[in-house]
Design a protein around this motif. Structure first.
Motif, PDB file in Angstrom:
ATOM      1  N   GLY A 164       0.814  -1.210   0.000  1.00 30.78           N
ATOM      2  CA  GLY A 164       0.000   0.000   0.000  1.00 30.78           C
ATOM      3  C   GLY A 164       0.845   1.257   0.000  1.00 30.78           C
ATOM      4  O   GLY A 164       0.423   2.296  -0.520  1.00 30.78           O
ATOM      5  N   ASN A 165       2.057   1.191   0.571  1.00 31.16           N
ATOM      6  CA  ASN A 165       2.945   2.358   0.563  1.00 31.16           C
ATOM      7  C   ASN A 165       3.306   2.755  -0.864  1.00 31.16           C
ATOM      8  O   ASN A 165       3.390   3.941  -1.189  1.00 31.16           O
ATOM      9  CB  ASN A 165       4.218   2.045   1.357  1.00 31.16           C
ATOM     10  CG  ASN A 165       3.952   1.915   2.842  1.00 31.16           C
ATOM     11  OD1 ASN A 165       3.575   2.868   3.503  1.00 31.16           O
ATOM     12  ND2 ASN A 165       4.132   0.717   3.383  1.00 31.16           N
ATOM     13  N   GLU A 166       3.511   1.771  -1.721  1.00 29.85           N
ATOM     14  CA  GLU A 166       3.817   2.053  -3.127  1.00 29.85           C
ATOM     15  C   GLU A 166       2.637   2.736  -3.800  1.00 29.85           C
ATOM     16  O   GLU A 166       2.798   3.706  -4.544  1.00 29.85           O
ATOM     17  CB  GLU A 166       4.155   0.742  -3.839  1.00 29.85           C
ATOM     18  CG  GLU A 166       4.795   0.902  -5.194  1.00 29.85           C
ATOM     19  CD  GLU A 166       6.235   1.353  -5.142  1.00 29.85           C
ATOM     20  OE1 GLU A 166       6.758   1.772  -6.186  1.00 29.85           O
ATOM     21  OE2 GLU A 166       6.844   1.314  -4.049  1.00 29.85           O
ATOM     22  N   ILE A 167       1.449   2.241  -3.524  1.00 27.52           N
ATOM     23  CA  ILE A 167       0.246   2.833  -4.124  1.00 27.52           C
ATOM     24  C   ILE A 167       0.027   4.250  -3.627  1.00 27.52           C
ATOM     25  O   ILE A 167      -0.252   5.165  -4.404  1.00 27.52           O
ATOM     26  CB  ILE A 167      -0.981   1.951  -3.815  1.00 27.52           C
ATOM     27  CG1 ILE A 167      -0.812   0.570  -4.457  1.00 27.52           C
ATOM     28  CG2 ILE A 167      -2.267   2.619  -4.304  1.00 27.52           C
ATOM     29  CD1 ILE A 167      -1.890  -0.422  -4.080  1.00 27.52           C
ATOM     30  N   LEU A 184       0.633   1.005 -10.276  1.00 24.16           N
ATOM     31  CA  LEU A 184       0.489  -0.264 -10.987  1.00 24.16           C
ATOM     32  C   LEU A 184       1.320  -1.366 -10.344  1.00 24.16           C
ATOM     33  O   LEU A 184       0.853  -2.501 -10.184  1.00 24.16           O
ATOM     34  CB  LEU A 184       0.911  -0.077 -12.447  1.00 24.16           C
ATOM     35  CG  LEU A 184       0.693  -1.272 -13.384  1.00 24.16           C
ATOM     36  CD1 LEU A 184      -0.772  -1.668 -13.407  1.00 24.16           C
ATOM     37  CD2 LEU A 184       1.176  -0.929 -14.794  1.00 24.16           C
ATOM     38  N   ALA A 185       2.536  -1.044  -9.934  1.00 31.80           N
ATOM     39  CA  ALA A 185       3.396  -2.045  -9.294  1.00 31.80           C
ATOM     40  C   ALA A 185       2.786  -2.533  -7.985  1.00 31.80           C
ATOM     41  O   ALA A 185       2.762  -3.740  -7.703  1.00 31.80           O
ATOM     42  CB  ALA A 185       4.781  -1.456  -9.051  1.00 31.80           C
ATOM     43  N   GLY A 186       2.286  -1.606  -7.167  1.00 32.40           N
ATOM     44  CA  GLY A 186       1.665  -2.002  -5.912  1.00 32.40           C
ATOM     45  C   GLY A 186       0.413  -2.832  -6.122  1.00 32.40           C
ATOM     46  O   GLY A 186       0.201  -3.838  -5.439  1.00 32.40           O
ATOM     47  N   THR A 187      -0.408  -2.436  -7.096  1.00 32.27           N
ATOM     48  CA  THR A 187      -1.660  -3.150  -7.359  1.00 32.27           C
ATOM     49  C   THR A 187      -1.399  -4.548  -7.888  1.00 32.27           C
ATOM     50  O   THR A 187      -1.995  -5.530  -7.415  1.00 32.27           O
ATOM     51  CB  THR A 187      -2.518  -2.365  -8.362  1.00 32.27           C
ATOM     52  OG1 THR A 187      -2.769  -1.045  -7.846  1.00 32.27           O
ATOM     53  CG2 THR A 187      -3.839  -3.063  -8.609  1.00 32.27           C
TER      54      THR A 187
END
Length: 215
Positions: A164-167, A184-187
């Motif tokens: 979630g931190n990436e998102i 996109l990477a986090g999802t």
């Protein structure tokens, strides 16, 4: 920078976030399973108690995840504690409901037969009722895990661990060149983790559920 280039440059951080995400969900699922199955065992014999347990856990699930975490921050602080509490509470409903349904669905003649050969109530529960109720309980665990995979991303709001931190970083920097790559990477990471967890549950089901019960 393309998405694949972004993954190549950030793969170590993404793997670390994915591990934290999976670890948080796994630990919360262990807690939710223990609490949920125990609640089912305590309440399944009584209609009103079973309904009360189902209603209470259903009510928890209606609370928006962002609001839940926000309300927990003043009580338990930032980071891991609000993540663990909120995910454990959200994971209860499918497990409690399926535990109650599974235990109530056990053939009474089998329970009577176990009683007839001298099994005590705790022994009947452990050796007869819970094994027969295990398929629906495992289904509830699978459903809860899929739910928590997505909800765990909101934990980043409270400085919690995971993808979630990436998102959130991507959403906070919309318009920058890597914002979409971050979201996109986090999802995609969460989707992949959810599929991996589900595959593990399928394997557990094949190993722990007799073929006759599966059929």
């Amino acid at each position: 920078m393309t998405f694949w280039e972004y993954l190549g440059n950030r793969h170590q951080q993404l793997l670390a976030d994915a591990f934290q995400h999976a670890s948080a969900v796994f630990q919360c699922m262990v807690l939710a399973t223990a609490i949920g199955v125990l609640t089912g065992v305590v309440t399944y014999r009584s209609d009103w108690a079973g309904n009360l347990a189902t209603t209470a856990t259903s009510t928890i699930l209606t609370i928006p995840s962002l609001a839940m975490i926000g309300l927990l921050i003043p009580v338990v602080g930032l980071g891991v504690p609000p993540t663990v509490v909120s995910l454990t509470l959200y994971g209860l409903l499918p497990i409690v409901r399926n535990a109650i349904v599974g235990l109530r669905g056990v053939d009474p003649t089998l329970v009577d037969a176990a009683r007839g050969i001298g099994m005590s109530r705790p022994v009947r529960l452990v050796r007869v009722e819970l094994p027969l109720a295990w398929p629906p309980i495992l289904t509830g665990i699978r459903v809860s895990t899929q739910m928590l995979m997505g909800i765990a991303a909101i934990a980043a709001y409270a400085s919690g661990p995971g993808l979630g931190n990436e998102i959130f970083r991507g959403l906070a920097s919309l318009g920058s060149k890597n914002a979409l790559n971050q979201v996109l990477a986090g999802t995609l990471g969460i989707v992949i983790l959810a599929l991996l967890f589900d595959a593990v549950y399928v394997l557990i089901g094949r190993l722990t559920i007799p073929r006759g019960i599966r059929v």
